[in-house]
Design an enzyme around this catalytic site. Structure first.
Site, PDB file in Angstrom:
ATOM      1  N   ASP A  39      47.802  39.889  39.785  1.00  0.00           N
ATOM      2  CA  ASP A  39      46.828  37.939  39.728  1.00  0.00           C
ATOM      3  C   ASP A  39      46.755  37.648  41.078  1.00  0.00           C
ATOM      4  O   ASP A  39      47.092  36.392  40.662  1.00  0.00           O
ATOM      5  CB  ASP A  39      47.872  37.239  38.386  1.00  0.00           C
ATOM      6  CG  ASP A  39      48.104  37.637  37.471  1.00  0.00           C
ATOM      7  OD1 ASP A  39      46.958  38.465  36.493  1.00  0.00           O
ATOM      8  OD2 ASP A  39      49.199  38.177  36.988  1.00  0.00           O
ATOM      9  N   HIS A  87      39.819  38.799  35.728  1.00  0.00           N
ATOM     10  CA  HIS A  87      39.782  38.287  37.117  1.00  0.00           C
ATOM     11  C   HIS A  87      38.209  37.170  36.518  1.00  0.00           C
ATOM     12  O   HIS A  87      37.824  37.244  35.983  1.00  0.00           O
ATOM     13  CB  HIS A  87      38.608  39.595  37.798  1.00  0.00           C
ATOM     14  CG  HIS A  87      40.016  40.553  38.256  1.00  0.00           C
ATOM     15  ND1 HIS A  87      38.710  42.059  38.813  1.00  0.00           N
ATOM     16  CD2 HIS A  87      40.805  41.272  38.012  1.00  0.00           C
ATOM     17  CE1 HIS A  87      39.196  42.821  39.200  1.00  0.00           C
ATOM     18  NE2 HIS A  87      41.075  42.111  38.664  1.00  0.00           N
TER      19      HIS A  87
END
Length: 431
Positions: free
Chosen positions: A13, A41
């Site tokens: 992340d 994403h």
């Protein structure tokens, strides 16, 4: 010619999607090399937010070839849904630019059911799996009993392999996990329909990659998750089931280590983690909540709130070492703009000893306390900065200190979610 690998330098992340999106402009091929739809994403294109779980971020750029390599485990339903959504938004129309490795492994319905059931029975020992079937699919791959895409496309082979697999999986589901078994027909019919759609995209992607390399094309290898989630080099067992480090770019695509020129690690200006496992700099106070809310730290895949903490220099030093990083892309610097004081972890305290490197022993790591260095915050909006000199002096000092502690140059600084909110200090494709 330059070929670049992008890896997460923390626990995932880190903002890889945005960085890959920026670097795609300079690449010919964008290649996903590991993981599955347990990764998300998030890209901001204009005013639109797009979340991709399987398809490489390069799909949003016209004329770029996007490849999903053999190291990925693919959920056909998720893949087809992503294609459908992208086409509906007018973001993807040319099927010829998207290729699937014929050797990648397929996530089956029983993988997901097993994943969820095991996690439910784990109690206090939960890993924090997304329940997407990723781990069980990789188990079958390593156990040499997985179903590959090429198997799915051959009805005779698929029939045989599915029957063999169901005999084992239904025993596991019923007798050990107390779950409902699957019938052959329900899976066979559904996945045969998936095969008809997937067939359009299937290729010998290793051959395609080497042909493009020979032609002098530039390749961008896109990783998922992060270094500390690597099955070998992460905080085992609180890891994912694939090789998230730079080496995975070779094993997950068939590219040679000699083909890699630059390796860029993506790191937030602070740290986050999803799921269980050690996290020495975790903040369970108002500062942690401030990071979470300001940074929008909620999972793109699960929506789970991320654990947040101060920047950990030991984690980044470790990522530099095991990946051979040639540069660091620092993201979300703007999230720190409202803090009067910012802390950096420069070491750990364990049983009265000072540790300057990340411990491999999980029992030790879980008991480590962070040793902090404090720096003054800049307390001004930096989202309009487009060069390093545009940043306030205190922000520049912070970035330089992180670079010094990491022992690796910072080549990009992100000051907001949009593409244009980026300061590129060095382009790895021009190295």
């Amino acid at each position: 010619m330059a070929n670049v690998v992008v890896v997460g330098a923390q626990w995932g992340d880190e903002g890889k999607g945005k960085v890959v999106d920026i670097y795609t402009e300079f690449a010919d091929d964008v290649v996903r090399y590991q993981g599955g739809n347990n990764a998300g994403h998030t890209l901001v294109v204009g005013d639109e937010k797009i979340v991709l779980h399987l398809i490489p971020s390069g799909i949003l750029h016209k004329g770029k070839r996007c490849i999903i390599g053999n190291g990925v485990v693919l959920d056909p339903e998720v893949f087809i849904r992503e294609i459908t959504n992208l086409k509906a938004k007018g973001k993807f129309q040319d099927d010829g630019v998207l290729l699937l490795s014929e050797s990648l492994h397929i996530i089956m319905p029983y993988h997901k059911r097993i994943d969820i059931a095991r996690e439910a029975k784990s109690g206090a020992k939960k890993i924090g799996t997304t329940g997407r079937g990723i781990g069980p699919a990789y188990e079958d791959k390593i156990g040499r009993r997985g179903i590959r895409l090429m198997d799915l496309l051959d009805k005779q082979v698929f029939t045989r392999k599915l029957k063999e697999s169901l005999e084992e999986k239904n025993f596991l589901l019923e007798k050990m996990l107390g779950e409902k078994p699957f019938s052959f027909e329900e899976i066979f019919d559904e996945y045969s329909a998936f095969a008809d759609t997937l067939r359009t995209y299937v290729a010998d992607t290793t051959l395609v990659l080497h042909q493009d390399l020979k032609a002098g094309k530039k390749l961008l290898f896109e990783g998922a998750q992060g270094t500390l989630l690597d099955v070998d080099h992460g905080t085992y067992p609180y890891v994912t089931s694939s090789s998230t480090c730079a080496g995975g770019a070779c094993t997950g695509t068939g590219a040679s280590p000699r083909d890699i020129n630059e390796i860029i690690g993506i790191s937030k200006a602070y740290v986050t983690r999803v799921g269980s496992g050690p996290f020495p700099t975790e903040l369970e106070d108002a500062d942690g909540e401030k990071l979470r809310q300001t940074g929008g730290e909620f999972g793109a895949t699960t929506g789970r709130p991320r654990r947040c903490g101060w920047f950990d220099a030991l984690v980044i030093k470790y990522a530099v070492r095991v990946n051979g990083l040639t540069g660091i892309a620092l993201t979300k610097l703007d999230v720190l703009s409202d803090f009067e004081t910012i802390k950096i972890c420069t070491g750990y305290s364990y049983n009265g000893k000072f540790l300057s490197e990340l411990p491999a022993n999980l029992d030790i790591f879980e008991k480590c306390q962070p040793v902090y260095e404090e720096m003054p915050g800049w307390q001004t909006d930096i989202t309009a900065a487009r060069s390093f000199d545009d940043l306030p002096e205190k922000a520049r000092t912070y970035v330089k200190r992180l670079e010094e502690l990491a022992g690796c140059p910072i080549v990009l600084v992100s000051v907001g979610p949009r593409r244009d909110q980026t300061i590129m200090l060095k382009n790895p494709f021009e190295a």
